[in-house]
Design a protein around this motif. Structure first.
Motif, PDB file in Angstrom:
ATOM      1  N   LEU A  38      -0.140   3.286  -1.768  1.00  0.00           N
ATOM      2  CA  LEU A  38       0.510   2.077  -0.989  1.00  0.00           C
ATOM      3  C   LEU A  38      -0.174   0.904  -2.053  1.00  0.00           C
ATOM      4  O   LEU A  38      -1.314   0.956  -2.519  1.00  0.00           O
ATOM      5  CB  LEU A  38       0.053   1.861   0.242  1.00  0.00           C
ATOM      6  N   ASP A  39       0.850  -0.316  -1.963  1.00  0.00           N
ATOM      7  CA  ASP A  39       0.288  -1.516  -2.658  1.00  0.00           C
ATOM      8  C   ASP A  39      -0.589  -2.257  -1.923  1.00  0.00           C
ATOM      9  O   ASP A  39      -0.735  -1.872  -0.557  1.00  0.00           O
ATOM     10  CB  ASP A  39       1.466  -2.438  -3.354  1.00  0.00           C
ATOM     11  N   VAL A  40      -0.971  -3.319  -2.333  1.00  0.00           N
ATOM     12  CA  VAL A  40      -1.875  -4.214  -1.484  1.00  0.00           C
ATOM     13  C   VAL A  40      -1.381  -4.737  -0.084  1.00  0.00           C
ATOM     14  O   VAL A  40      -1.843  -4.652   0.899  1.00  0.00           O
ATOM     15  CB  VAL A  40      -2.428  -5.351  -2.321  1.00  0.00           C
ATOM     16  N   ASP A  41       0.131  -5.036  -0.405  1.00  0.00           N
ATOM     17  CA  ASP A  41       0.708  -5.509   0.728  1.00  0.00           C
ATOM     18  C   ASP A  41       0.936  -4.596   1.779  1.00  0.00           C
ATOM     19  O   ASP A  41       0.721  -4.703   3.039  1.00  0.00           O
ATOM     20  CB  ASP A  41       2.043  -5.999   0.560  1.00  0.00           C
ATOM     21  N   ARG A  42       1.259  -3.350   1.453  1.00  0.00           N
ATOM     22  CA  ARG A  42       1.172  -2.318   2.405  1.00  0.00           C
ATOM     23  C   ARG A  42      -0.201  -1.721   3.096  1.00  0.00           C
ATOM     24  O   ARG A  42      -0.022  -1.439   4.187  1.00  0.00           O
ATOM     25  CB  ARG A  42       2.016  -1.171   2.005  1.00  0.00           C
ATOM     26  N   ILE A  48      -3.676   0.193   9.619  1.00  0.00           N
ATOM     27  CA  ILE A  48      -4.398   0.708   8.177  1.00  0.00           C
ATOM     28  C   ILE A  48      -5.745   0.125   8.012  1.00  0.00           C
ATOM     29  O   ILE A  48      -6.075  -1.326   8.197  1.00  0.00           O
ATOM     30  CB  ILE A  48      -3.566   0.463   7.104  1.00  0.00           C
ATOM     31  N   THR A  49      -6.879   0.901   7.877  1.00  0.00           N
ATOM     32  CA  THR A  49      -8.170   0.272   7.524  1.00  0.00           C
ATOM     33  C   THR A  49      -8.623   0.529   6.237  1.00  0.00           C
ATOM     34  O   THR A  49      -8.437   1.778   5.988  1.00  0.00           O
ATOM     35  CB  THR A  49      -9.247   0.857   8.683  1.00  0.00           C
ATOM     36  N   VAL A  50      -9.108  -0.131   5.564  1.00  0.00           N
ATOM     37  CA  VAL A  50      -9.550  -0.319   4.056  1.00  0.00           C
ATOM     38  C   VAL A  50     -11.040  -0.310   3.992  1.00  0.00           C
ATOM     39  O   VAL A  50     -11.385  -1.233   4.519  1.00  0.00           O
ATOM     40  CB  VAL A  50      -8.656  -0.952   2.897  1.00  0.00           C
ATOM     41  N   TRP A  51     -11.325   0.465   3.298  1.00  0.00           N
ATOM     42  CA  TRP A  51     -12.981   0.596   2.801  1.00  0.00           C
ATOM     43  C   TRP A  51     -13.338   0.499   1.384  1.00  0.00           C
ATOM     44  O   TRP A  51     -12.630   0.842   0.759  1.00  0.00           O
ATOM     45  CB  TRP A  51     -13.778   1.577   3.377  1.00  0.00           C
ATOM     46  N   SER A  52     -14.298  -0.436   1.202  1.00  0.00           N
ATOM     47  CA  SER A  52     -14.655  -0.409  -0.372  1.00  0.00           C
ATOM     48  C   SER A  52     -16.206  -0.093  -0.438  1.00  0.00           C
ATOM     49  O   SER A  52     -16.862  -0.491   0.361  1.00  0.00           O
ATOM     50  CB  SER A  52     -14.510  -1.926  -0.915  1.00  0.00           C
ATOM     51  N   ALA A  64      -8.579   4.460   2.270  1.00  0.00           N
ATOM     52  CA  ALA A  64      -8.070   3.787   3.454  1.00  0.00           C
ATOM     53  C   ALA A  64      -7.619   4.892   4.571  1.00  0.00           C
ATOM     54  O   ALA A  64      -7.705   6.104   4.027  1.00  0.00           O
ATOM     55  CB  ALA A  64      -6.804   3.049   2.909  1.00  0.00           C
ATOM     56  N   CYS A  65      -7.392   4.532   5.612  1.00  0.00           N
ATOM     57  CA  CYS A  65      -7.117   5.510   6.718  1.00  0.00           C
ATOM     58  C   CYS A  65      -5.923   4.671   7.508  1.00  0.00           C
ATOM     59  O   CYS A  65      -5.958   3.602   7.893  1.00  0.00           O
ATOM     60  CB  CYS A  65      -8.186   5.850   7.631  1.00  0.00           C
ATOM     61  N   LYS A  66      -4.749   5.553   7.490  1.00  0.00           N
ATOM     62  CA  LYS A  66      -3.720   4.811   8.460  1.00  0.00           C
ATOM     63  C   LYS A  66      -3.325   5.867   9.513  1.00  0.00           C
ATOM     64  O   LYS A  66      -3.292   6.785   9.379  1.00  0.00           O
ATOM     65  CB  LYS A  66      -2.364   5.149   7.509  1.00  0.00           C
ATOM     66  N   ASP A  67      -3.390   5.196  10.828  1.00  0.00           N
ATOM     67  CA  ASP A  67      -3.254   5.614  11.927  1.00  0.00           C
ATOM     68  C   ASP A  67      -1.741   6.299  12.030  1.00  0.00           C
ATOM     69  O   ASP A  67      -0.874   5.536  11.949  1.00  0.00           O
ATOM     70  CB  ASP A  67      -3.600   4.675  13.295  1.00  0.00           C
TER      71      ASP A  67
END
Length: 156
Positions: A38-42, A48-52, A64-67
């Motif tokens: 996925l790109d940044v927008d998606r 969706i939760t993103v971790w760094s 990232a994790c997408k429900d």
């Protein structure tokens, strides 16, 4: 060196650049129809939760994790920055995502990764953390360039 993993809204230049590098890397060796990164927008979509992951002030990786529904979630966009490969960053991010899923009551995690030799390290990492190969799951269709994996998440 202490590793800090935190939620990320993808507004920072470093995380945006690593997401772009991840997508570009996928497109280098895989036909566009088989790239599911996925790109940044998606990645900023609802559900969706993103971790760094950071070492001092340096970005070491993202995940990232997408429900998918209330019981299932999908790992997305796992990437370790070049300078941090082989240091356990990917495993730490993966375990962080699994812990978060467990705390939220997710019962199973799913993922799609490549099936070519370039993806052997990723498949080994996932297998070492209890993921097993499975058939394609919605919204994916079977693809010889994809490996699908899943694992149950134990209750807290």
């Amino acid at each position: 060196m202490p590793l800090v993993i935190r939620p990320d809204d993808l507004s920072g230049d470093a995380t945006r650049a690593l997401v772009a590098a991840h997508l570009a890397g996928m497109l280098e060796n895989t036909p566009v129809e088989s790239v599911h990164a996925l790109d940044v927008d998606r990645l900023t979509a609802d559900g969706i939760t993103v971790w760094s992951a950071w070492v001092d002030d340096e970005l070491a990786g993202i995940g990232a994790c997408k429900d998918l529904d209330r019981d299932r979630a999908e790992l997305k966009s796992m990437r370790v920055a070049e300078g941090f490969l082989g240091q356990g960053i990917g495993r730490a991010i993966l375990r962080h995502i699994m812990d978060d899923a467990r705390e939220r009551g997710i019962r199973s995690l799913w993922l799609e990764t490549g099936s070519t030799d370039d993806f052997v390290p990723a498949r080994r990492l996932y297998a070492s953390e209890g993921f097993v190969e499975c058939p394609a799951f919605p919204p994916y269709a079977p693809d010889p360039l994809s490996t699908f994996m899943t694992r149950t998440v134990e209750a807290p």
